[in-house]
Design a protein around this motif. Structure first.
Motif, PDB file in Angstrom:
ATOM      1  N   ALA A 370      11.070  -8.603  24.445  1.00 22.82           N
ATOM      2  CA  ALA A 370      11.701  -8.112  25.800  1.00 22.82           C
ATOM      3  C   ALA A 370      12.294  -9.388  26.347  1.00 22.82           C
ATOM      4  CB  ALA A 370      10.833  -7.661  26.914  1.00 22.82           C
ATOM      5  N   ALA A 371      11.920 -10.745  26.099  1.00 31.22           N
ATOM      6  CA  ALA A 371      12.162 -11.955  26.616  1.00 31.22           C
ATOM      7  C   ALA A 371      13.597 -12.328  25.959  1.00 31.22           C
ATOM      8  CB  ALA A 371      11.080 -13.008  26.683  1.00 31.22           C
ATOM      9  N   ARG A 372      13.675 -12.163  24.395  1.00 34.97           N
ATOM     10  CA  ARG A 372      14.766 -12.273  23.720  1.00 34.97           C
ATOM     11  C   ARG A 372      15.901 -11.665  24.241  1.00 34.97           C
ATOM     12  NH1 ARG A 372      12.630 -13.047  17.548  1.00 34.97           N
ATOM     13  NH2 ARG A 372      14.825 -13.416  17.311  1.00 34.97           N
ATOM     14  N   LEU A 373      15.502 -10.198  24.506  1.00 29.69           N
ATOM     15  CA  LEU A 373      16.617  -9.067  24.872  1.00 29.69           C
ATOM     16  C   LEU A 373      17.111  -9.696  26.073  1.00 29.69           C
ATOM     17  CD1 LEU A 373      15.427  -5.660  23.903  1.00 29.69           C
ATOM     18  CD2 LEU A 373      17.434  -6.751  23.195  1.00 29.69           C
ATOM     19  N   ALA A 374      16.162 -10.080  27.264  1.00 25.73           N
ATOM     20  CA  ALA A 374      16.720 -10.575  28.566  1.00 25.73           C
ATOM     21  C   ALA A 374      17.519 -11.618  28.490  1.00 25.73           C
ATOM     22  CB  ALA A 374      15.616 -10.728  29.578  1.00 25.73           C
ATOM     23  N   SER A 395      16.389  -4.298  20.208  1.00 19.38           N
ATOM     24  CA  SER A 395      16.369  -3.155  20.903  1.00 19.38           C
ATOM     25  C   SER A 395      15.717  -2.091  20.221  1.00 19.38           C
ATOM     26  CB  SER A 395      17.829  -2.935  21.479  1.00 19.38           C
ATOM     27  OG  SER A 395      18.614  -2.871  20.427  1.00 19.38           O
ATOM     28  N   VAL A 398      12.085  -1.899  20.435  1.00 23.77           N
ATOM     29  CA  VAL A 398      11.598  -1.459  21.631  1.00 23.77           C
ATOM     30  C   VAL A 398      11.919   0.043  21.832  1.00 23.77           C
ATOM     31  CG1 VAL A 398      12.149  -1.543  24.111  1.00 23.77           C
ATOM     32  CG2 VAL A 398      12.024  -3.715  22.968  1.00 23.77           C
ATOM     33  N   VAL A 412       9.220  -1.653  30.055  1.00 26.39           N
ATOM     34  CA  VAL A 412      10.358  -2.217  29.387  1.00 26.39           C
ATOM     35  C   VAL A 412      11.489  -2.554  30.356  1.00 26.39           C
ATOM     36  CG1 VAL A 412      12.211  -1.780  27.725  1.00 26.39           C
ATOM     37  CG2 VAL A 412       9.852  -0.975  27.347  1.00 26.39           C
ATOM     38  N   THR A 413      11.911  -1.680  31.257  1.00 25.64           N
ATOM     39  CA  THR A 413      12.895  -2.179  32.360  1.00 25.64           C
ATOM     40  C   THR A 413      12.281  -3.329  33.199  1.00 25.64           C
ATOM     41  OG1 THR A 413      13.615   0.214  32.137  1.00 25.64           O
ATOM     42  CG2 THR A 413      14.379  -1.277  34.150  1.00 25.64           C
ATOM     43  N   THR A 416      12.823  -6.413  30.911  1.00 27.38           N
ATOM     44  CA  THR A 416      14.196  -6.797  30.321  1.00 27.38           C
ATOM     45  C   THR A 416      15.174  -6.631  31.217  1.00 27.38           C
ATOM     46  OG1 THR A 416      14.510  -4.451  29.498  1.00 27.38           O
ATOM     47  CG2 THR A 416      13.437  -5.871  28.019  1.00 27.38           C
ATOM     48  N   LEU A 418      16.764  -3.614  31.508  1.00 26.93           N
ATOM     49  CA  LEU A 418      17.636  -2.752  30.794  1.00 26.93           C
ATOM     50  C   LEU A 418      17.018  -1.341  31.039  1.00 26.93           C
ATOM     51  CD1 LEU A 418      18.049  -4.900  27.684  1.00 26.93           C
ATOM     52  CD2 LEU A 418      19.728  -4.818  29.594  1.00 26.93           C
ATOM     53  N   LEU A 423      19.596   0.061  26.502  1.00 24.87           N
ATOM     54  CA  LEU A 423      18.928  -0.364  25.105  1.00 24.87           C
ATOM     55  C   LEU A 423      19.577   0.604  23.882  1.00 24.87           C
ATOM     56  CD1 LEU A 423      15.290  -0.094  26.512  1.00 24.87           C
ATOM     57  CD2 LEU A 423      16.284  -2.065  25.513  1.00 24.87           C
TER      58      LEU A 423
END
Length: 429
Positions: A370-374, A395, A398, A412-413, A416, A418, A423
């Motif tokens: 999640a941190a990498r996606l954000a 993604s 996740v 998750v939201t 992130t 998202l 996603l």
């Protein structure tokens, strides 16, 4: 610094590409572009079940799914009633993560114990008188139709027919015909319908099933391509042909877009390689080689992979159950790390460790993913500079966790920023 204009001319002078050269490149690569789009459409963007449960056709009943759930819960509550007992069984720390996983596994066994069910007319059913198998094909189709209608069917359900070899070909075709016709008579074909073609050795056997399904669809007034199927990889000829080529890639091509999955058959494939029974396992070197070939052949095609199973059943006293659970758990974790996100389960008591392994896999990596996606979405950088391909993988990870119930959309939201739509877009769905 001079800039190249949209029309291709170079205001700074000097050489440039001519319009004719660029048109020639487009003409040269147009067939390649079309071939890439046809052969490698990418992930289908739908849910992939984490497992397939096999039940012999004569044993399949209206309460099979609920019965598996009850038996799985009984085993769970008997041998892993607390997080500490589950940790002891699996040989993992009894920490906060496992406590969360324990609660989620129990809820899953109550809510949706089986994600994919295959009614087996092949090895698990064996040779029967034609009248008996005819009746079983009709009966199981009626039960599937009723379960779909009343909402008790698992998300994915279907049959494994006998293979296309001469000795059993007609019998397999007859069973498929009766099953599909009975289903269709009850209403539209289920969205989660799955067919499995076992013991494939030649690509022409795949083509044969394609032609049969084309004919059925045409005669039934169904859209072309409505019915897909899985290919079981159980023979050495399915991996390497007599001509030295990777046969499995030819089988995907022969399916003409209908192949939905490649399922590795642990015991048949191991036996075909001459592996003695005591050493036939999902982690044997011959298994790893076969699955690596399957993985490369299927990459980008939209055809998904499924690992095999263990035949060590978790029954008996607690010590014996725990030993079988640890073996199963470790094999499932090994598969997940190698990107085989689905496998077979052969007994209700396999379900607790299937979900324990799957849920731990998705929950333990959630915060980092999640941190990498954000950071990727915010272009904030961080310790890892990710590219679009990695964002798709993150993604996808996740989303798989969401699909099976390992993680919740709200968390998750929250991590992130998202939603599901975003996603899906990042994953290319």
């Amino acid at each position: 610094m001079s800039q190249v204009q949209v029309d291709g001319s170079n205001p700074g002078g000097g050489a440039s590409f001519s319009a004719a050269a660029r048109a020639a490149v487009d003409a040269l690569l147009a067939p390649v572009d079309a071939d890439l789009a046809r052969r490698y459409p990418g992930d289908p963007g739908t849910r992939q079940p984490v497992h397939t449960v096999y039940v012999p056709a004569d044993a399949f009943a209206a309460d099979t799914v609920s019965s598996w759930g009850r038996q799985a819960l009984e085993a769970f509550d008997t041998h892993a009633a607390t997080p500490a007992q589950l940790a002891e069984a699996l040989g993992v720390p009894a920490d906060e993560l496992l406590a969360d996983v324990h609660a989620r596994v129990r809820a899953k066994l109550e809510r949706e114990p089986v994600e994919d069910l295959r009614i087996d007319f092949e090895d698990g059913y064996g040779p029967r008188p034609d009248a008996e198998e005819d009746a079983a094909a009709v009966r199981t189709a009626e039960l599937v139709a009723a379960a779909v209608a009343d909402g008790t069917a698992p998300p994915y359900i279907g049959i494994r027919i006998k293979c296309m070899e001469a000795a059993v070909r007609d019998r397999g075709i007859r069973t498929l015909e009766l099953f599909l016709a009975t289903l269709l008579a009850a209403g539209p074909l289920p969205e989660g319908l799955v067919l499995t073609l076992p013991k494939v050795t030649y690509a022409e056997q795949v083509t044969a099933l394609v032609r049969l399904l084309e004919d059925f669809e045409r005669r039934a007034g169904l859209p072309a391509g409505r019915i897909g199927f899985e290919i079981q990889i159980e023979t050495t000829q399915a991996i390497l042909g007599a001509d030295g080529r990777a046969t499995v890639a030819r089988m995907i091509e022969a399916a003409e877009g209908r192949a939905t999955g490649l399922h590795y058959g642990t015991f048949d494939y191991s036996a075909s390689c001459g592996v003695s029974a005591a050493y036939q396992s999902m982690d044997h070197p011959v298994a790893d080689h076969a699955k690596a070939v399957m993985q490369v052949a299927a990459a980008g095609t939209g055809v998904r992979l499924s690992d095999g199973s263990t035949n060590v059943i978790p029954t008996g006293p607690t010590a014996q159950v725990h030993a079988a659970w640890r073996l199963h758990h470790d094999l499932v974790r090994r598969s997940l790390a190698r990107a085989y996100y689905q496998g077979w389960d052969m007994h209700p008591a396999h379900l607790p460790t299937r979900y324990a392994a799957v849920y731990t896999f998705y929950r333990e990596g959630l915060a980092a993913a999640a941190a990498r996606l954000a950071a990727y979405v915010a272009k904030a950088g961080g310790d890892v500079m990710d590219e679009p391909a990695t964002a798709r993988a993150l993604s996808g990870y996740v989303l798989r966790g969401l699909d099976c119930g390992a993680v919740d959309l709200a968390e998750v939201t929250g991590l992130t920023g998202l939603d599901r739509r975003q996603l899906d877009a990042l994953a290319g769905r």
